[in-house]
Design a protein around this motif. Sequence first.
Motif, PDB file in Angstrom:
ATOM      1  N   ALA A 419      13.114  -2.376 -28.696  1.00  0.00           N
ATOM      2  CA  ALA A 419      13.372  -3.404 -29.706  1.00  0.00           C
ATOM      3  C   ALA A 419      12.484  -4.616 -29.438  1.00  0.00           C
ATOM      4  CB  ALA A 419      14.839  -3.802 -29.688  1.00  0.00           C
ATOM      5  N   LYS A 420      11.711  -5.020 -30.442  1.00  0.00           N
ATOM      6  CA  LYS A 420      10.827  -6.173 -30.283  1.00  0.00           C
ATOM      7  C   LYS A 420      11.636  -7.460 -30.156  1.00  0.00           C
ATOM      8  CE  LYS A 420       7.427  -3.955 -33.304  1.00  0.00           C
ATOM      9  NZ  LYS A 420       6.727  -4.060 -34.602  1.00  0.00           N
ATOM     10  N   ARG A 421      12.759  -7.502 -30.841  1.00  0.00           N
ATOM     11  CA  ARG A 421      13.703  -8.608 -30.733  1.00  0.00           C
ATOM     12  C   ARG A 421      15.060  -8.071 -31.175  1.00  0.00           C
ATOM     13  NH1 ARG A 421       9.716  -9.770 -34.299  1.00  0.00           N
ATOM     14  NH2 ARG A 421      10.182  -9.800 -36.532  1.00  0.00           N
ATOM     15  N   GLU A 422      16.083  -8.865 -31.050  1.00  0.00           N
ATOM     16  CA  GLU A 422      17.424  -8.386 -31.394  1.00  0.00           C
ATOM     17  C   GLU A 422      17.471  -7.956 -32.857  1.00  0.00           C
ATOM     18  OE1 GLU A 422      21.405 -10.119 -29.890  1.00  0.00           O
ATOM     19  OE2 GLU A 422      21.138 -10.972 -31.903  1.00  0.00           O
ATOM     20  N   VAL A 423      18.067  -6.792 -33.104  1.00  0.00           N
ATOM     21  CA  VAL A 423      18.102  -6.251 -34.457  1.00  0.00           C
ATOM     22  C   VAL A 423      19.476  -5.650 -34.730  1.00  0.00           C
ATOM     23  CG1 VAL A 423      17.108  -4.057 -33.642  1.00  0.00           C
ATOM     24  CG2 VAL A 423      16.994  -4.638 -36.075  1.00  0.00           C
ATOM     25  N   ASN A 424      19.947  -5.800 -35.958  1.00  0.00           N
ATOM     26  CA  ASN A 424      21.257  -5.272 -36.345  1.00  0.00           C
ATOM     27  C   ASN A 424      21.251  -3.748 -36.394  1.00  0.00           C
ATOM     28  OD1 ASN A 424      22.651  -7.730 -36.707  1.00  0.00           O
ATOM     29  ND2 ASN A 424      21.742  -8.003 -38.737  1.00  0.00           N
ATOM     30  N   THR A 438      24.477  -4.769 -32.439  1.00  0.00           N
ATOM     31  CA  THR A 438      23.077  -5.177 -32.350  1.00  0.00           C
ATOM     32  C   THR A 438      22.396  -4.445 -31.200  1.00  0.00           C
ATOM     33  OG1 THR A 438      23.618  -7.058 -30.921  1.00  0.00           O
ATOM     34  CG2 THR A 438      23.499  -7.469 -33.307  1.00  0.00           C
ATOM     35  N   LEU A 439      21.098  -4.219 -31.373  1.00  0.00           N
ATOM     36  CA  LEU A 439      20.262  -3.678 -30.306  1.00  0.00           C
ATOM     37  C   LEU A 439      19.525  -4.859 -29.694  1.00  0.00           C
ATOM     38  CD1 LEU A 439      19.259  -1.029 -28.956  1.00  0.00           C
ATOM     39  CD2 LEU A 439      17.355  -1.058 -30.586  1.00  0.00           C
ATOM     40  N   ALA A 440      19.728  -5.080 -28.413  1.00  0.00           N
ATOM     41  CA  ALA A 440      19.180  -6.266 -27.758  1.00  0.00           C
ATOM     42  C   ALA A 440      17.664  -6.191 -27.662  1.00  0.00           C
ATOM     43  CB  ALA A 440      19.781  -6.413 -26.365  1.00  0.00           C
ATOM     44  N   ALA A 441      17.022  -7.343 -27.673  1.00  0.00           N
ATOM     45  CA  ALA A 441      15.569  -7.404 -27.492  1.00  0.00           C
ATOM     46  C   ALA A 441      15.192  -6.764 -26.166  1.00  0.00           C
ATOM     47  CB  ALA A 441      15.101  -8.853 -27.534  1.00  0.00           C
TER      48      ALA A 441
END
Length: 489
Positions: A419-424, A438-441
């Motif tokens: 993940a490049k940054r936190e994403v839902n 969320t998937l953490a950065a």
Amino acid sequence: MRILKVWIWLACLVAPSFASSMEFQVRDDLVPRLNQLEYIYPPTSPRDYSDVRPPAFSGSNFAGDNGYDAVFYLSGLIEKGDAERFIKFHTDRRYYSQKIVLNSPGGNFLEALKIGAYLKEQQDPMAGDPYAWEFAVLDGDRCLSACALILAMGGSIEGPRIESGAEVGFHMGILPERQAQSTANVRDIMNLTYDIVYEYTQLIEDGLLSPLLLRESLKHRTAKSFYFLHAGMRSWQMGFQPVAKPKNAPTINLVGLDQGAIFRICSAWSYASYDKLSASTQRGIEHFGDYEPRLPQAATRMKDIFDTLGTDLITRKLPDAQFDVITCSVSRNKNGLVSVAIFDPNLLGVEVPPPTCKGSRRMQGWCASSPTPTYPLNVPLLADSLGCSGGVFLKKTPTDLQNWTPDWAEMPSTRTGVAKREVNIRPTPGLGDTPTGTLAAGATAKIEDCAITNDRQGVFFRIRSGSQSGWVSARFILEDSGLMYPVTH
């Protein structure tokens, strides 16, 4: 000559029986539908780029009865005698602008060969008939077997249109099943002949359609085996024109678009263009190297680059260590919609000079660009670059390891990313459902599937990371291999 004789002999064989029979209709009711369609992929040369995707068909409000414009709809099984019937049908209904729409499971290859030859002959500029011809397969329709031969022969001059949701299937001429079973050696003889022709096709470098199309078709020798083309980058490479309604190919919004995604888009576009224009390279260049920057640069938002440089048009060289000649340009409009362009002197020569930097200010290699044409970045282009061509999840392993993969490369059997940054994380692809987490950065995830959506994100990956699973916007995932998956399928 020997090859031609074998090819004609194969084409004379007939496909298996189907229930319906071929019909020829004048369908002027389809004109409004055709006039909605737009090209998905850009013109061959940047000189033809525009801020608005051009219509896929010449617009017309004329009806067939006025002698100017008509839509001919060919559907059903192609049977013996259909070529003569169609030629008579068409001769009695000649119009200035003609759109040929096909929807057929195939049938008699000899009849298809005659129909294709007739249509091609009618478009010969030396014949003196100023007819405008456009061929298409529409969403929900299929053009298989002998029908695909008509499409390729008749539509090759202008490039047949394939609408998103349509399917075109190529294979070689085959005998009816009962005849093949009653003639013990037919299959062996035909397979041997196919193999000979297949080897010869490697010597074919030029033609109206890609030599690769013939080579791939030769691999499919049974009634249910096809080389399929859809409205994707592979079809575009082969000389077809993928088209879609605007709602099925929306222009990408700048929200969440980062440098990593733009690099993939420009790289995929560059290699597909090279494949499209250089027939001699089509056997090998089906994949492209990974020019995508690593973290943290890959996560740099394109909006931040635009704002820092104080411009709406930026450009830079792709970081190709070998050549460093391909230029990628990106623009944004007042609504935040994005357009892109690639410039490769190996393909374009001096026809279209690449853009240059204005001033000395830089941000991660990007600079404010001199005026240059760009093309709207739409969801299908983004999907191709992310290994989700036409909504089909592409595997990591190339189809032709011997011709492309370097000796040192180890191709993983699965696709993984970070993940490049936190994403839902959402329960379904798209922005409609409430996130479940969320998937953490920086978190690593296995990529299991993909989907194309009609929202501002456009492409979603189904991921699994530890105990978490679900769908995330694909543009937020950086694949962690030094090699990229195939451009096409």
